[in-house]
Enzyme design. Structure first.
Site, short mmCIF file in Angstrom:
data_model
loop_
_atom_site.label_atom_id
_atom_site.label_comp_id
_atom_site.label_asym_id
_atom_site.label_seq_id
_atom_site.Cartn_x
_atom_site.Cartn_y
_atom_site.Cartn_z
N CYS A 85 0.83 -1.20 0.00
CA CYS A 85 0.00 0.00 0.00
C CYS A 85 0.87 1.25 0.00
O CYS A 85 2.00 1.23 0.49
CB CYS A 85 -0.92 0.00 1.22
SG CYS A 85 -2.10 1.37 1.19
N CYS A 89 -1.72 3.94 7.22
CA CYS A 89 -2.71 4.13 8.28
C CYS A 89 -2.26 3.39 9.54
O CYS A 89 -1.88 2.21 9.47
CB CYS A 89 -4.07 3.63 7.85
SG CYS A 89 -4.59 4.35 6.28
N CYS A 92 -4.04 0.03 10.33
CA CYS A 92 -4.21 -0.90 9.20
C CYS A 92 -4.23 -2.35 9.70
O CYS A 92 -3.34 -2.77 10.44
CB CYS A 92 -3.07 -0.73 8.20
SG CYS A 92 -3.21 -1.83 6.78
#
Ligand code: SF4
Length: 363
Positions: A85, A89, A92
């Protein structure tokens, strides 16, 4: 002559012996036949009942759930084909632990197996699914699932940052739903969460994607993870303005080995909120008609998750335990270890109008 006497004697003895046996058989024979017929009828009745339960929509169960006897149907599958990715985040729960992605033809083979086992909906997720081969890998799978497998629903969950208009031009017609992750309409909060990429503005990008979805007739959905940094936000106005078909609201979830624990790539503890805080967020947004809440319990056992090796991930024990790959042992064998609760799936409304042909959208 002398030889005939013992033969006649032996025959006599034999007939004397067979007589009682014959009478035993004549009384037991019908009993055996009745027993066989009864067991055959019981088997036929059981098959009929199982068929009836299937037709009535009664779910099967995965192993370890109290001995259900129907094989689980993979009606709706979430295929996380990549863990890579471009965002970071903090909470995550499907992190970049490997960079493996199946060769395209192998992924298609697995998807065909799932379709043959009863799959109706596929959702492609990650990681960020548009990262692999600039969205071409994803586009090929989307097209294959709609055109070749004729699945009623093909959807994607993405952070939206890498989607270009030419992707919609090429593959939009094969896609039913595009879900974009958005946890906040305050760019500062997005940066705090880790959903940020330099100068790119996550919220502005969301507006652009909404417009493309409308233009290319793809149903638009929003996913939000409610966590420590956005739990007090009021998103009613922005969500109503974007008018998604569904707004999925998740409670931040801890998964051992992904966002918690020694070998995890994230430490999500500081993002976690209590059930009461989650309820308060839902209450504040109760007038948003498209809101679909998803508590931690629902998330753990009502999703069928396939990882990058096409292994089902069992999240029941608060971590992701993989089955064997469906490519090696077949869907029916692998799904026994998925931890999937089909009843919970149906209870949480997992089966909804998920084909854009049926959504009757006013584009
Ligand atoms: S966008 Fe999704 S996959 Fe990427 S880091 Fe964030 S939560 Fe994880």
């Amino acid at each position: 002559m002398w030889m005939l006497v013992p033969i006649a004697f032996a025959l006599k003895l034999l007939s004397a012996f067979l007589q009682p046996l014959g009478s035993v058989w004549s009384s037991l024979g019908p009993l055996f036949l009745q027993l066989r017929a009864a067991s055959w009828l019981a088997g036929a009745e059981r098959s009929r009942q199982l068929q009836g339960r299937r037709e009535a929509g009664e779910p099967g169960r995965a192993e370890g759930e109290g001995g259900g006897d129907l094989p689980t149907t993979p009606t709706s599958v979430n295929y996380h084909f990549t863990r890579q990715c471009n965002y970071k985040c903090g909470f995550c729960f499907h992190t970049a632990k490997t960079s493996f992605v199946l060769p395209l033809e192998e992924a298609k083979r697995g998807l065909l197996m799932l379709k043959e086992a009863g799959m109706e909906k596929i959702n492609f997720s990650g990681g960020e699914p548009f990262l692999q081969d600039r969205g071409e890998y994803l586009g090929s799978l989307v097209k294959f699932c709609k055109q070749e497998l004729q699945l009623p629903s093909v959807s994607i969950v993405s952070n939206g940052s890498l989607i270009r208009e030419r992707w919609f031009q090429k593959y939009g017609e094969y896609l039913d739903i595009l879900a974009i992750s958005c946890d906040s309409f305050d760019e500062q909060v997005n940066v705090l969460i880790g959903r940020g990429q330099g100068k790119k503005n996550h919220v502005e990008n969301l507006q652009k994607l909404r417009t493309w979805c409308k233009e290319y007739r793809v149903a638009f959905k929003i996913n939000s993870v409610i966590n420590r940094f956005n739990v007090d936000e009021d998103m009613k106005e922005q969500i109503n303005a974007l008018n998604p078909v569904r707004w999925k609201v998740f409670q931040c979830l801890i998964i051992e080995g992904e966002n918690s624990g020694e070998d995890a790539l994230r430490e999500a503890e500081r993002f976690v909120i209590s059930d009461e805080e989650f309820e308060a967020f839902l209450d504040r947004h109760k007038d948003v008609s498209c809101l679909v809440p998803e508590s931690n319990q629902k998330m753990r056992d009502s999703y069928l998750i396939l990882d990058e090796y096409m292994r089902f991930l069992n999240c029941r024990n608060g971590r992701k335990d993989p089955s064997k790959s469906i490519l090696d042992v077949g869907v029916e064998e692998a799904i026994k270890f998925s931890g999937f609760d089909e009843k919970m799936f149906l209870k949480r409304g997992g089966k909804y109008v998920w084909s854009k042909a049926d959504l009757k959208l006013d584009w």
